[in-house]
Design an enzyme around this catalytic site. Structure first.
Site, short mmCIF file in Angstrom:
data_model
loop_
_atom_site.label_atom_id
_atom_site.label_comp_id
_atom_site.label_asym_id
_atom_site.label_seq_id
_atom_site.Cartn_x
_atom_site.Cartn_y
_atom_site.Cartn_z
N GLU A 60 -1.43 -7.06 7.79
CA GLU A 60 -0.11 -6.95 8.39
C GLU A 60 -0.06 -7.75 9.69
O GLU A 60 -1.10 -8.09 10.27
CB GLU A 60 0.21 -5.47 8.65
CG GLU A 60 1.55 -5.17 9.30
CD GLU A 60 2.74 -5.63 8.47
OE1 GLU A 60 3.04 -6.84 8.50
OE2 GLU A 60 3.36 -4.78 7.80
N HIS A 101 0.82 -1.21 0.00
CA HIS A 101 0.00 0.00 0.00
C HIS A 101 0.86 1.27 0.00
O HIS A 101 2.05 1.24 0.35
CB HIS A 101 -0.91 0.00 1.22
CG HIS A 101 -0.14 0.01 2.52
ND1 HIS A 101 0.41 1.15 3.06
CD2 HIS A 101 0.21 -1.00 3.37
CE1 HIS A 101 1.04 0.86 4.18
NE2 HIS A 101 0.95 -0.43 4.39
#
Length: 202
Positions: free
Chosen positions: A81, A8
């Site tokens: 994550e 990202h």
């Protein structure tokens, strides 16, 4: 399967060097611009399927990439994550001030050592491996794009290339970078790694 991997774009936590983990922090202005740049880079790439972590910074990056392809984004929490638990939102200095011994142990052995109320790398690897196996089953001979996070991509590369998980931090994964891995019957080949040339364009 050809797997394209991108992290990202930038968030304010990235900019402030704060551990982000599974906190849902949005892209900042730089991150949105990076998403547009990687989208331009991939606009002529054949993409059969697009997967993303379900956290907004990944989804918004994926949405920008998906627009010219008119392709659906499949959101999956397994691509999140690593959870840093109580350390999310903290800087290294703040973590070290409150948990000096645990920070030392965690840096020495993140594979088996968990952050407070967080995950070990072993736990992250288990969910990444599950999601990766599903991609390989569903998308044989296709090109798949995955938008995820640095720890997730580092872990995936270790699993795909047979690298010891404790060495995952040796893979530097920059924001909005492009990595490409080819999967075959009995092995995987790293064809491109952490390419950010598209971010240098004016």
């Amino acid at each position: 399967m050809k797997l394209l991997l991108t992290r990202h774009g930038e968030t304010d936590f990235n900019l402030a060097l704060r551990y982000q983990g599974q906190s849902d922090i949005p892209l900042n202005q730089t991150g949105m611009r990076q998403a547009e740049q990687i989208a331009k880079r991939l606009s002529r790439e054949k993409i059969d399927a697009l997967y993303s972590s379900d956290l907004s910074r990944a989804v918004d990056t994926a949405r920008t990439i998906a627009e010219p392809h008119q392709i659906e984004i499949v959101k999956d929490s397994r691509w999140r994550e690593l959870s840093f638990g109580a350390w999310e939102g903290l800087s290294y200095e703040e973590m070290n001030a409150g948990w000096r011994d645990l920070v030392t142990s965690w840096y020495a052995d993140p594979v088996r050592t968990s952050t407070p109320s967080g995950e070990t790398l072993t736990q992250l690897a288990a969910r990444v491996n599950s999601a990766l196996d599903e991609l390989k089953r569903k998308h044989k001979d296709e090109t798949v794009l995955l938008v995820a996070h640095s720890g997730t991509i580092q872990t995936l590369l270790c699993l795909a290339l047979g690298v010891d998980l404790k060495r995952c931090r040796q893979f530097r994964v920059s924001q909005a970078s492009l990595t490409s891995v080819g999967f075959y019957e009995d092995n995987a080949i790293l064809n491109l790694f952490n390419d950010v040339s598209h971010l240098q364009e004016k």
